[in-house]
Design an enzyme around this catalytic site. Structure first.
Site, PDB file in Angstrom:
ATOM      1  N   SER A   1       0.787  -1.272  -0.049  1.00  0.00           N
ATOM      2  CA  SER A   1      -0.121   0.064   0.061  1.00  0.00           C
ATOM      3  C   SER A   1       0.846   1.169  -0.116  1.00  0.00           C
ATOM      4  O   SER A   1       1.708   1.677  -1.049  1.00  0.00           O
ATOM      5  CB  SER A   1      -0.970  -0.262   1.336  1.00  0.00           C
ATOM      6  OG  SER A   1      -1.962   0.843   1.030  1.00  0.00           O
TER       7      SER A   1
ATOM      8  N   HIS B   1      -7.451  -5.639  -0.304  1.00  0.00           N
ATOM      9  CA  HIS B   1      -6.460  -4.766  -0.237  1.00  0.00           C
ATOM     10  C   HIS B   1      -5.159  -5.415   0.474  1.00  0.00           C
ATOM     11  O   HIS B   1      -4.125  -5.131   0.314  1.00  0.00           O
ATOM     12  CB  HIS B   1      -6.926  -3.487   0.250  1.00  0.00           C
ATOM     13  CG  HIS B   1      -5.936  -2.297   0.421  1.00  0.00           C
ATOM     14  ND1 HIS B   1      -5.228  -1.814  -0.614  1.00  0.00           N
ATOM     15  CD2 HIS B   1      -5.113  -1.802   1.708  1.00  0.00           C
ATOM     16  CE1 HIS B   1      -4.320  -1.030  -0.264  1.00  0.00           C
ATOM     17  NE2 HIS B   1      -4.303  -1.118   1.317  1.00  0.00           N
TER      18      HIS B   1
ATOM     19  N   ASP C   1     -10.148  -5.202  -4.558  1.00  0.00           N
ATOM     20  CA  ASP C   1      -9.642  -4.100  -3.393  1.00  0.00           C
ATOM     21  C   ASP C   1     -10.522  -2.722  -3.835  1.00  0.00           C
ATOM     22  O   ASP C   1     -10.383  -2.267  -4.557  1.00  0.00           O
ATOM     23  CB  ASP C   1      -8.169  -3.768  -4.049  1.00  0.00           C
ATOM     24  CG  ASP C   1      -7.285  -2.699  -2.970  1.00  0.00           C
ATOM     25  OD1 ASP C   1      -7.964  -2.033  -2.128  1.00  0.00           O
ATOM     26  OD2 ASP C   1      -6.134  -2.802  -3.000  1.00  0.00           O
TER      27      ASP C   1
END
Length: 281
Positions: free
Chosen positions: A135, A262, A232
């Site tokens: 991320s 995610h 996601d």
């Protein structure tokens, strides 16, 4: 309207929760500041009795966590176990204001956390490294690779989120949220992972604009693997496709996981990650 990117906080595995917590080491910075970390060195049996290398050293691995996450998440611990079993050098750490490191989360910016990555690279690792960024960590690994190209063997992005402060925060805010942020210097957003809200600061947004990457060529000429879940809801998988287009490297592979979320922390996701590490080694 809520900002889309939420803290990348991972559930702990039952095994990790049951094991005693090992005290993190501290990398001192100026004043009383420090970065908390865990490090594994290369296996001692890679060297002979004279300290000479017996075989090719595999690249070390550094894990870069997500926004408001810490170094004890599922992916970090899976990599730690893998490196312990294979005798590989590995570092996991908390950015300042995260986990066990010093500082306040609300004082953090992309530039400050990028500097933490560079400090870890410079002071805790030797030789070529594979950076694995989850991320926000996917943005930071790119910034680190641009700053230290000679230290990078390869990059692996897991739901990488370059430019998220602009595209997934600022651009998803309505006019009222933007006004409150600019006037008060911060706004609070509900968290899907905690009873406590998380905070977006004006400094985070304004500093993030100085580090945006998806507006031109990204001068990284190393192997890059981008893994992204098509389910996601926090970071669209289209960002990984755009990132691949902007990278100058010809050795870029994007893997889309149709049912992946995610976190990408299921066992099949972890197996895919470790296979990717093996491929790049």
């Amino acid at each position: 309207m809520q900002a889309r990117l939420r803290p990348d906080i991972e559930a702990r595995t039952p095994q990790a929760a049951a094991e005693p917590t090992v005290q993190a080491e501290r990398l001192p910075l100026s004043g009383e500041r420090y970065i908390a970390y865990h490090r594994r060195n290369h296996a001692a049996n890679d060297l002979n009795e004279k300290g000479m290398q017996l075989q090719r050293q595999l690249p070390g691995i550094v894990f870069l966590g997500g926004f408001a996450s810490d170094m004890n998440g599922t992916k970090a611990m899976a990599l730690d176990a893998y490196c312990a079993a294979t005798g590989r050098a590995f570092v996991r750490f908390d950015y300042r204001g995260h986990g066990q490191s010093s500082g306040e989360f609300t004082d953090g910016t992309i530039g400050a956390w990028r500097d933490d990555v560079l400090t870890v690279l410079d002071r805790l690792t030797q030789g070529p490294q594979i950076l694995i960024g989850s991320s926000m960590g996917g943005w930071l690994m790119l910034l680190a690779a641009l700053a230290r190209p000679a230290r990078i063997h390869a990059l692996i992005g897991l739901a990488a989120a370059p430019d998220f402060t602009e595209e997934l925060m600022w651009e998803t805010m309505d006019a009222g949220m933007r006004a409150r942020l600019m006037e008060a210097g911060r706004i609070e957003e509900p968290s899907a992972y905690s009873d406590q809200p998380y905070v977006i600061t004006r400094a985070l947004i304004e500093d993030g604009r100085q580090h945006r990457l998806l507006r031109g060529a990204i001068d990284i000429d190393r192997p890059v693997r981008l893994i992204h879940g098509q389910a996601d809801v926090d970071v669209p998988f289209s960002i990984s496709l755009r990132l691949a287009d902007h990278l100058v490297s010809e050795d870029v592979v994007v893997t889309l996981v149709k049912d992946g979320d995610h976190r990408l922390s299921r066992q099949q996701d972890l197996d895919r990650l470790l296979m990717t590490v093996d491929e790049l080694s």
